[in-house]
Design a protein around this motif. Sequence first.
Motif, PDB file in Angstrom:
ATOM      1  N   GLY A   1      -8.594   2.136  -1.512  1.00  0.00           N
ATOM      2  CA  GLY A   1      -8.758   2.730  -2.815  1.00  0.00           C
ATOM      3  C   GLY A   1     -10.194   3.501  -2.934  1.00  0.00           C
ATOM      4  O   GLY A   1     -10.757   3.671  -1.678  1.00  0.00           O
ATOM      5  N   LEU A   2     -10.491   3.939  -3.943  1.00  0.00           N
ATOM      6  CA  LEU A   2     -11.720   4.855  -4.247  1.00  0.00           C
ATOM      7  C   LEU A   2     -12.589   4.062  -5.202  1.00  0.00           C
ATOM      8  O   LEU A   2     -12.182   3.503  -6.199  1.00  0.00           O
ATOM      9  CB  LEU A   2     -11.349   5.835  -5.292  1.00  0.00           C
ATOM     10  N   VAL A   3     -13.888   3.879  -4.677  1.00  0.00           N
ATOM     11  CA  VAL A   3     -14.965   3.045  -5.237  1.00  0.00           C
ATOM     12  C   VAL A   3     -15.962   3.988  -5.888  1.00  0.00           C
ATOM     13  O   VAL A   3     -16.431   5.047  -5.033  1.00  0.00           O
ATOM     14  CB  VAL A   3     -15.474   2.239  -4.152  1.00  0.00           C
ATOM     15  N   THR A   4     -16.278   4.081  -7.100  1.00  0.00           N
ATOM     16  CA  THR A   4     -17.263   4.954  -7.735  1.00  0.00           C
ATOM     17  C   THR A   4     -18.618   4.218  -7.489  1.00  0.00           C
ATOM     18  O   THR A   4     -18.803   3.159  -7.906  1.00  0.00           O
ATOM     19  CB  THR A   4     -16.888   5.239  -9.112  1.00  0.00           C
TER      20      THR A   4
ATOM     21  N   VAL B   1       0.651  -1.145  -0.098  1.00  0.00           N
ATOM     22  CA  VAL B   1       0.066  -0.023   0.003  1.00  0.00           C
ATOM     23  C   VAL B   1       0.675   1.268  -0.078  1.00  0.00           C
ATOM     24  O   VAL B   1       0.317   2.453  -0.597  1.00  0.00           O
ATOM     25  CB  VAL B   1      -1.121  -0.094   1.200  1.00  0.00           C
ATOM     26  N   PHE B   2       2.113   1.134   0.587  1.00  0.00           N
ATOM     27  CA  PHE B   2       2.760   2.312   0.438  1.00  0.00           C
ATOM     28  C   PHE B   2       3.283   2.923  -0.937  1.00  0.00           C
ATOM     29  O   PHE B   2       3.685   4.003  -0.964  1.00  0.00           O
ATOM     30  CB  PHE B   2       4.197   2.102   1.284  1.00  0.00           C
ATOM     31  N   LYS B   3       3.038   1.830  -1.993  1.00  0.00           N
ATOM     32  CA  LYS B   3       3.324   2.456  -3.341  1.00  0.00           C
ATOM     33  C   LYS B   3       2.582   3.407  -3.963  1.00  0.00           C
ATOM     34  O   LYS B   3       2.848   4.171  -4.589  1.00  0.00           O
ATOM     35  CB  LYS B   3       3.474   1.309  -4.302  1.00  0.00           C
ATOM     36  N   LEU B   4       1.320   3.456  -3.024  1.00  0.00           N
ATOM     37  CA  LEU B   4       0.433   4.536  -3.383  1.00  0.00           C
ATOM     38  C   LEU B   4       0.892   5.908  -3.201  1.00  0.00           C
ATOM     39  O   LEU B   4       1.029   6.860  -3.965  1.00  0.00           O
ATOM     40  CB  LEU B   4      -1.123   4.535  -2.764  1.00  0.00           C
ATOM     41  N   PRO B   5       1.335   6.299  -1.893  1.00  0.00           N
ATOM     42  CA  PRO B   5       1.870   7.615  -1.472  1.00  0.00           C
ATOM     43  C   PRO B   5       3.186   7.694  -2.246  1.00  0.00           C
ATOM     44  O   PRO B   5       3.715   8.887  -2.848  1.00  0.00           O
ATOM     45  CB  PRO B   5       2.152   7.324   0.154  1.00  0.00           C
TER      46      PRO B   5
ATOM     47  N   ALA C   1     -14.337   6.504  -0.352  1.00  0.00           N
ATOM     48  CA  ALA C   1     -12.970   6.179  -0.029  1.00  0.00           C
ATOM     49  C   ALA C   1     -13.257   4.789   1.024  1.00  0.00           C
ATOM     50  O   ALA C   1     -13.670   5.125   1.708  1.00  0.00           O
ATOM     51  CB  ALA C   1     -12.149   7.003   0.657  1.00  0.00           C
ATOM     52  N   VAL C   2     -12.336   3.824   0.627  1.00  0.00           N
ATOM     53  CA  VAL C   2     -12.352   2.550   1.521  1.00  0.00           C
ATOM     54  C   VAL C   2     -10.966   1.928   1.714  1.00  0.00           C
ATOM     55  O   VAL C   2     -10.086   1.736   0.653  1.00  0.00           O
ATOM     56  CB  VAL C   2     -13.327   1.439   0.780  1.00  0.00           C
ATOM     57  N   ALA C   3     -10.754   1.700   2.915  1.00  0.00           N
ATOM     58  CA  ALA C   3      -9.399   1.059   3.345  1.00  0.00           C
ATOM     59  C   ALA C   3      -9.440  -0.091   4.478  1.00  0.00           C
ATOM     60  O   ALA C   3     -10.536   0.301   5.373  1.00  0.00           O
ATOM     61  CB  ALA C   3      -8.584   2.259   3.848  1.00  0.00           C
ATOM     62  N   VAL C   4      -9.027  -1.091   3.876  1.00  0.00           N
ATOM     63  CA  VAL C   4      -9.217  -2.292   4.812  1.00  0.00           C
ATOM     64  C   VAL C   4      -7.895  -2.871   5.098  1.00  0.00           C
ATOM     65  O   VAL C   4      -7.316  -3.319   3.969  1.00  0.00           O
ATOM     66  CB  VAL C   4     -10.032  -3.557   4.230  1.00  0.00           C
TER      67      VAL C   4
ATOM     68  N   LEU D   1      -6.567   9.083   0.885  1.00  0.00           N
ATOM     69  CA  LEU D   1      -7.441   8.638  -0.157  1.00  0.00           C
ATOM     70  C   LEU D   1      -8.111  10.009  -0.583  1.00  0.00           C
ATOM     71  O   LEU D   1      -8.606  10.156  -1.617  1.00  0.00           O
ATOM     72  CB  LEU D   1      -8.434   7.592   0.150  1.00  0.00           C
ATOM     73  N   ARG D   2      -8.326  10.711   0.400  1.00  0.00           N
ATOM     74  CA  ARG D   2      -9.033  12.091   0.375  1.00  0.00           C
ATOM     75  C   ARG D   2      -8.036  12.923  -0.619  1.00  0.00           C
ATOM     76  O   ARG D   2      -8.566  13.841  -1.217  1.00  0.00           O
ATOM     77  CB  ARG D   2      -9.504  12.846   1.856  1.00  0.00           C
ATOM     78  N   ALA D   3      -6.722  13.089  -0.183  1.00  0.00           N
ATOM     79  CA  ALA D   3      -5.813  13.890  -0.628  1.00  0.00           C
ATOM     80  C   ALA D   3      -5.568  13.346  -2.466  1.00  0.00           C
ATOM     81  O   ALA D   3      -5.556  14.283  -3.123  1.00  0.00           O
ATOM     82  CB  ALA D   3      -4.262  13.482  -0.359  1.00  0.00           C
ATOM     83  N   LEU D   4      -5.653  11.910  -2.392  1.00  0.00           N
ATOM     84  CA  LEU D   4      -5.613  11.675  -3.892  1.00  0.00           C
ATOM     85  C   LEU D   4      -7.079  11.953  -4.814  1.00  0.00           C
ATOM     86  O   LEU D   4      -6.787  12.324  -5.745  1.00  0.00           O
ATOM     87  CB  LEU D   4      -5.518   9.918  -3.887  1.00  0.00           C
TER      88      LEU D   4
END
Length: 279
Positions: A236-239, A51-55, A247-250, A174-177
């Motif tokens: 991630g972000l779910v539309t 998950v650190f590869k997202l930031p 925004a959902v993080a598990v 996720l909000r920042a993204l």
Amino acid sequence: MADEGPDLGALADEVERLAAPAEGRVGVGIALLGSDEAVVVGEGRHPMQSVFKLPLGMAVLAAVDRGELSLDRRVAVTLADFVSDRQHSPIRDRHPDGVELSVGELLGAAAGGSDGTAADVLLDLLGGPAEVEGFLRGIGVEGVDVAVTEKDMGRDYDAQYRNGATPAGALALLRALHAGRGLSQESRTLLLRVLTETTTGPNRLRGRLPEGTPVAHKTGTSRARDGVTAATNDVGLVTLPDGRRLAVAVFVSDSPADDATRERVIADVARAAYDAWAR
């Protein structure tokens, strides 16, 4: 009559019920973006793994926007850059003698393909994990810590706990993204495309959502030690059908459950969140 939204208390209770089969530590953050509707269950810190590869991807693109890097820049990836055989790296597997790739290709491999070698090469180009953490603090994201490389995690099992996030911190990320904070519109669009097109984690956030639901996400997974898996994650972000985004993080941490059970927990939580707002 205005829509009052879902019963967030009931959703939190449902998340706790769905998390129980993991028999480990489960941290969940769910938020309807553009609103103050949010649920956080489990406030502890969890190992992110990939998950650190997202930031990391966000920090790389911010450097591109500043003119410090170019997506077209060619970078030599040598044998010395390869992560260990126990770690995921298609680049290493396809090019055992090394290869030259662009920064854009490395970004796609790291953020989209979860390649550990690509991630470490990008970290080195930035100047190390501290540069990613500095980027996060600069855009107002707390509760997400990037302190070690993929190689560090490969050498020391416990090092993965230093790259950690709280559920609330993951929501802030996720909000920042979603807002493109610290990124140009072009860079935000590129990263969201990479995260949406990834084929990793088909049984996690995407696992029980209606077919065709757009999900821009990043998974993270550790190996097991003594029958316990430190990290099985997806954020991630779910539309939603009406175009709004969740925004959902598990994070499923230190779990003795099998792979299918851990992934099912993530999929079930994502579906509960989707149903709560899609109604």
